[in-house]
Design an enzyme around this catalytic site. Structure first.
Site, PDB file in Angstrom:
ATOM      1  N   GLU A 114      -4.704   2.089  -4.127  1.00  0.00           N
ATOM      2  CA  GLU A 114      -3.041   2.586  -3.863  1.00  0.00           C
ATOM      3  C   GLU A 114      -2.425   1.306  -3.746  1.00  0.00           C
ATOM      4  O   GLU A 114      -1.354   1.106  -3.150  1.00  0.00           O
ATOM      5  CB  GLU A 114      -3.022   3.328  -3.111  1.00  0.00           C
ATOM      6  CG  GLU A 114      -3.459   3.672  -2.018  1.00  0.00           C
ATOM      7  CD  GLU A 114      -4.374   4.743  -1.414  1.00  0.00           C
ATOM      8  OE1 GLU A 114      -5.025   4.572  -0.133  1.00  0.00           O
ATOM      9  OE2 GLU A 114      -5.636   4.467  -2.694  1.00  0.00           O
ATOM     10  N   ASP A 142       0.976  -0.723  -0.493  1.00  0.00           N
ATOM     11  CA  ASP A 142       0.022   0.560   0.152  1.00  0.00           C
ATOM     12  C   ASP A 142       0.669   1.730  -0.081  1.00  0.00           C
ATOM     13  O   ASP A 142       1.849   1.206   0.824  1.00  0.00           O
ATOM     14  CB  ASP A 142      -0.653   0.017   1.174  1.00  0.00           C
ATOM     15  CG  ASP A 142      -1.795   0.769   1.182  1.00  0.00           C
ATOM     16  OD1 ASP A 142      -3.321   0.764   0.666  1.00  0.00           O
ATOM     17  OD2 ASP A 142      -2.118   2.157   1.615  1.00  0.00           O
ATOM     18  N   ILE A 143       0.902   2.463  -0.770  1.00  0.00           N
ATOM     19  CA  ILE A 143       1.385   3.281  -1.498  1.00  0.00           C
ATOM     20  C   ILE A 143       1.271   4.266   0.319  1.00  0.00           C
ATOM     21  O   ILE A 143      -0.292   4.314   0.562  1.00  0.00           O
ATOM     22  CB  ILE A 143       0.936   4.079  -1.924  1.00  0.00           C
ATOM     23  CG1 ILE A 143       1.808   3.480  -3.443  1.00  0.00           C
ATOM     24  CG2 ILE A 143       1.240   5.987  -2.135  1.00  0.00           C
ATOM     25  CD1 ILE A 143       0.380   3.560  -5.112  1.00  0.00           C
TER      26      ILE A 143
END
Length: 246
Positions: free
Chosen positions: A164, A121-122
């Site tokens: 994301e 996950d960003i």
């Protein structure tokens, strides 16, 4: 191969230029044979020399043209279907597999396969969008996707899980090796600054890992990986955690 298909499949299984011309030749030969048989059964003198000429010329003129047109349309349909399948199987922004196709590929591995799963996950993605705009956010997503796709090779299956978040499966890869790969991915993402206008944008990812040994469902392993990702996020972000090692 067309020859090994049923007749219905044969009529529709035109996937390349070679099969197209094979289709035209087959239809022409069959048309000739049918024309000769019908002429032989219905003409007063049977298949005489006088009757042979028109019964040969008619299918030789009509069948190739009609079958070529039909073959071209069938080939076009096949190409369009392939494009639609490709669109359905891939995320259009990143070219990674879509979430649904990812699970179809995993199902094809069987229930007892062994391998590692990775959820990434960003970090602070909403802040990136709010600060630099959605176009910059899209560039970050594409960048992370590219690093992830390359990082899980050879043999890894990477997909965009949503927003994301990304997922990858590494068949026949131990959890320890998967952690090393995940750490390399994390470092590669954090080491490269992306140009955003006059600025340079650095981003990072948090990664959670789980291992599938065949004794549990893929969903259960992904839940563990998600818990590990949650621990990485709340432990300071920009780090790798594995299930059971929070």
């Amino acid at each position: 191969m067309i020859l090994g298909d049923s007749f219905g499949d044969f009529m529709l299984a035109i996937r390349n230029s070679g099969q197209k011309w094979f289709f035209v030749a087959c239809v022409t030969v069959v048309s000739l044979a049918v024309s000769w048989i019908v002429t032989g059964l219905t003409a007063p003198d049977g298949l005489s020399r006088a009757a042979l000429v028109p019964s040969t010329l008619a299918p030789l003129i009509i069948a190739p043209v009609a079958s070529y047109w039909a073959a071209c349309r069938l080939l076009e349909i096949h190409i369009l279907n392939e494009k639609l399948l490709n669109l359905a199987a891939h995320d259009q922004m990143t070219s990674l597999y879509s979430r649904d196709h990812f699970f179809r590929l995993i199902a094809g591995l069987g229930n007892d396969f062994q391998g590692s799963f990775l959820l990434a996950d960003i970090d602070r993605f909403k802040l990136i969008n709010d600060t630099h705009g959605h176009q910059a956010g899209d560039e970050v997503i594409r960048f992370v996707a590219g690093v992830l796709k390359e990082g899980v090779q050879p043999g890894g299956i990477a997909a965009r899980f949503g927003g994301e978040e990304f997922v990858a499966c590494l068949p026949d890869v131990s959890l320890m090796t998967a952690m090393q790969k995940a750490e390399e991915i994390r470092q590669a993402i954090g080491a490269q600054a992306l140009p955003v206008g006059a600025e340079r944008l650095l981003c990072s990812v948090s990664i959670g890992l789980g291992y599938h040994d065949g004794s549990r469902t893929v969903e259960a392993v992904l839940r563990e990986a998600d818990e590990a990702l949650y621990a990485a996020k709340h432990g300071g972000r920009n780090q790798v955690k594995s299930a059971g090692r929070f």
